[in-house]
Design a protein around this motif. Structure first.
Motif, mmCIF file in Angstrom:
data_model
loop_
_atom_site.group_PDB
_atom_site.id
_atom_site.type_symbol
_atom_site.label_atom_id
_atom_site.label_comp_id
_atom_site.label_asym_id
_atom_site.label_seq_id
_atom_site.Cartn_x
_atom_site.Cartn_y
_atom_site.Cartn_z
ATOM 1 N N LEU A 120 -22.681 -8.691 97.124
ATOM 2 C CA LEU A 120 -22.030 -9.172 95.918
ATOM 3 C C LEU A 120 -21.158 -10.377 96.224
ATOM 4 O O LEU A 120 -20.491 -10.425 97.251
ATOM 5 C CB LEU A 120 -21.144 -8.075 95.316
ATOM 6 C CG LEU A 120 -21.836 -6.786 94.891
ATOM 7 C CD1 LEU A 120 -20.819 -5.713 94.589
ATOM 8 C CD2 LEU A 120 -22.721 -7.049 93.696
ATOM 9 N N ARG A 121 -21.166 -11.318 95.320
ATOM 10 C CA ARG A 121 -20.242 -12.450 95.367
ATOM 11 C C ARG A 121 -19.229 -12.206 94.261
ATOM 12 O O ARG A 121 -19.587 -12.114 93.090
ATOM 13 C CB ARG A 121 -20.985 -13.770 95.151
ATOM 14 C CG ARG A 121 -20.091 -14.969 95.083
ATOM 15 C CD ARG A 121 -19.542 -15.289 96.450
ATOM 16 N NE ARG A 121 -18.555 -16.354 96.323
ATOM 17 C CZ ARG A 121 -17.531 -16.495 97.130
ATOM 18 N NH1 ARG A 121 -17.347 -15.670 98.130
ATOM 19 N NH2 ARG A 121 -16.686 -17.466 96.948
ATOM 20 N N LEU A 122 -17.973 -12.045 94.629
ATOM 21 C CA LEU A 122 -16.901 -11.776 93.681
ATOM 22 C C LEU A 122 -16.139 -13.064 93.416
ATOM 23 O O LEU A 122 -15.716 -13.742 94.361
ATOM 24 C CB LEU A 122 -15.961 -10.713 94.241
ATOM 25 C CG LEU A 122 -16.625 -9.396 94.644
ATOM 26 C CD1 LEU A 122 -15.615 -8.472 95.313
ATOM 27 C CD2 LEU A 122 -17.270 -8.722 93.454
ATOM 28 N N THR A 123 -15.992 -13.411 92.146
ATOM 29 C CA THR A 123 -15.331 -14.654 91.754
ATOM 30 C C THR A 123 -14.275 -14.355 90.707
ATOM 31 O O THR A 123 -14.591 -13.756 89.672
ATOM 32 C CB THR A 123 -16.365 -15.643 91.164
ATOM 33 O OG1 THR A 123 -17.460 -15.768 92.073
ATOM 34 C CG2 THR A 123 -15.750 -17.001 90.909
ATOM 35 N N PRO A 124 -13.013 -14.766 90.955
ATOM 36 C CA PRO A 124 -11.975 -14.540 89.936
ATOM 37 C C PRO A 124 -12.216 -15.431 88.726
ATOM 38 O O PRO A 124 -12.699 -16.554 88.851
ATOM 39 C CB PRO A 124 -10.681 -14.904 90.652
ATOM 40 C CG PRO A 124 -11.082 -15.815 91.745
ATOM 41 C CD PRO A 124 -12.489 -15.450 92.135
ATOM 42 N N GLU A 125 -11.880 -14.901 87.546
ATOM 43 C CA GLU A 125 -12.006 -15.664 86.311
ATOM 44 C C GLU A 125 -10.617 -15.946 85.745
ATOM 45 O O GLU A 125 -9.654 -15.234 86.075
ATOM 46 C CB GLU A 125 -12.875 -14.899 85.306
ATOM 47 C CG GLU A 125 -14.309 -14.757 85.796
ATOM 48 C CD GLU A 125 -15.240 -14.175 84.744
ATOM 49 O OE1 GLU A 125 -14.778 -13.436 83.862
ATOM 50 O OE2 GLU A 125 -16.445 -14.473 84.827
ATOM 51 N N PRO A 126 -10.469 -16.967 84.903
ATOM 52 C CA PRO A 126 -9.142 -17.350 84.396
ATOM 53 C C PRO A 126 -8.397 -16.228 83.661
ATOM 54 O O PRO A 126 -7.167 -16.202 83.672
ATOM 55 C CB PRO A 126 -9.448 -18.510 83.437
ATOM 56 C CG PRO A 126 -10.764 -19.045 83.878
ATOM 57 C CD PRO A 126 -11.512 -17.887 84.468
ATOM 58 N N ASP A 127 -9.129 -15.309 83.044
ATOM 59 C CA ASP A 127 -8.467 -14.246 82.277
ATOM 60 C C ASP A 127 -8.029 -13.064 83.143
ATOM 61 O O ASP A 127 -7.559 -12.051 82.633
ATOM 62 C CB ASP A 127 -9.370 -13.762 81.143
ATOM 63 C CG ASP A 127 -10.656 -13.119 81.629
ATOM 64 O OD1 ASP A 127 -10.917 -13.106 82.852
ATOM 65 O OD2 ASP A 127 -11.427 -12.622 80.777
ATOM 66 N N GLY A 128 -8.196 -13.182 84.462
ATOM 67 C CA GLY A 128 -7.791 -12.108 85.367
ATOM 68 C C GLY A 128 -8.920 -11.174 85.755
ATOM 69 O O GLY A 128 -8.767 -10.351 86.648
ATOM 70 N N ALA A 129 -10.053 -11.287 85.087
ATOM 71 C CA ALA A 129 -11.214 -10.467 85.435
ATOM 72 C C ALA A 129 -11.863 -11.020 86.709
ATOM 73 O O ALA A 129 -11.574 -12.139 87.134
ATOM 74 C CB ALA A 129 -12.224 -10.458 84.293
ATOM 75 N N VAL A 130 -12.739 -10.232 87.294
ATOM 76 C CA VAL A 130 -13.496 -10.659 88.468
ATOM 77 C C VAL A 130 -14.971 -10.527 88.130
ATOM 78 O O VAL A 130 -15.433 -9.471 87.690
ATOM 79 C CB VAL A 130 -13.152 -9.799 89.706
ATOM 80 C CG1 VAL A 130 -14.064 -10.149 90.876
ATOM 81 C CG2 VAL A 130 -11.689 -9.990 90.088
ATOM 82 N N ARG A 131 -15.696 -11.612 88.324
ATOM 83 C CA ARG A 131 -17.139 -11.608 88.078
ATOM 84 C C ARG A 131 -17.839 -11.213 89.366
ATOM 85 O O ARG A 131 -17.548 -11.750 90.436
ATOM 86 C CB ARG A 131 -17.593 -12.984 87.625
ATOM 87 C CG ARG A 131 -19.060 -13.061 87.272
ATOM 88 C CD ARG A 131 -19.424 -14.497 86.903
ATOM 89 N NE ARG A 131 -20.772 -14.571 86.430
ATOM 90 C CZ ARG A 131 -21.137 -14.654 85.157
ATOM 91 N NH1 ARG A 131 -20.219 -14.707 84.218
ATOM 92 N NH2 ARG A 131 -22.407 -14.712 84.821
ATOM 93 N N ALA A 132 -18.777 -10.269 89.265
ATOM 94 C CA ALA A 132 -19.563 -9.819 90.423
ATOM 95 C C ALA A 132 -21.022 -10.161 90.160
ATOM 96 O O ALA A 132 -21.572 -9.794 89.123
ATOM 97 C CB ALA A 132 -19.393 -8.320 90.622
ATOM 98 N N GLU A 133 -21.619 -10.887 91.104
ATOM 99 C CA GLU A 133 -23.037 -11.239 91.002
ATOM 100 C C GLU A 133 -23.689 -11.002 92.356
ATOM 101 O O GLU A 133 -23.053 -11.202 93.388
ATOM 102 C CB GLU A 133 -23.209 -12.702 90.617
ATOM 103 C CG GLU A 133 -22.713 -13.028 89.239
ATOM 104 C CD GLU A 133 -22.913 -14.497 88.896
ATOM 105 O OE1 GLU A 133 -23.648 -14.767 87.938
ATOM 106 O OE2 GLU A 133 -22.334 -15.352 89.596
#
Length: 163
Positions: A49-62
């Motif tokens: 998984l590549r985890l990327t922080p998002e501006p709203d505080g969520a973390v995107r996992a792909e």
């Protein structure tokens, strides 16, 4: 309930540059997951998984997961082994952030205590990707099950009123 394949990750440890995570289920975790999902067996389960922080505080996992599972054939009940390799993408939500429910939105996983369970998220993706009707090579349904002209449903069809 404690998940069979648990890999907790505090969302705050992802960092602004993101993070790469690899997880692999142990044989005991695979066995427990196979019982949970009513499979004959899971020989392997792993994810990158590549985890990327998002501006709203969520973390995107792909990323992707791979698995080797054995299911029972729906016709013969013989074991059917499948090699799976599936892409996955979801969002991990920080405490008190509401889930979006739009048809185009990624799946979202609430993390009320600020800790995501990546293992459970991957296990859920595995469950969704399983073949609902596994068949052994050459397995065919009996003719009466294919034509719909006999059996319980055919008997019910005769009770239908003409329109």
């Amino acid at each position: 309930m404690q998940p069979e394949f648990s890999r907790p990750l505090p969302l705050g440890t992802v960092g602004p540059a993101g993070r790469h995570v690899e997880i692999t289920a142990t044989p005991a975790e695979c066995e427990a997951l196979s019982r949970r999902f009513h499979l004959l067996g899971i020989a392997a389960l792993a994810a990158e998984l590549r985890l990327t922080p998002e501006p709203d505080g969520a973390v995107r996992a792909e990323g992707r997961f791979t698995a080797t599972v054995t299911q029972a054939c729906i016709v013969t009940l013989e074991p059917v082994e499948q090699q799976m390799a599936e892409s996955l993408a979801f969002r991990l939500l920080p405490p008190e952030q509401e889930e979006a429910d739009g048809p185009e939105d990624l799946d979202e996983i609430a993390c009320p205590d600020g800790v995501a369970d990546l293992g459970e998220a991957v296990a859920e993706q595995l469950a969704l990707a399983l073949d609902p009707y596994p068949r052994a090579p050459g397995a065919e349904l009996p003719p009466e099950a294919q034509d719909g002209q006999t059996g319980a449903f055919a008997a019910l069809a005769t009770l239908r009123r003409p329109q």
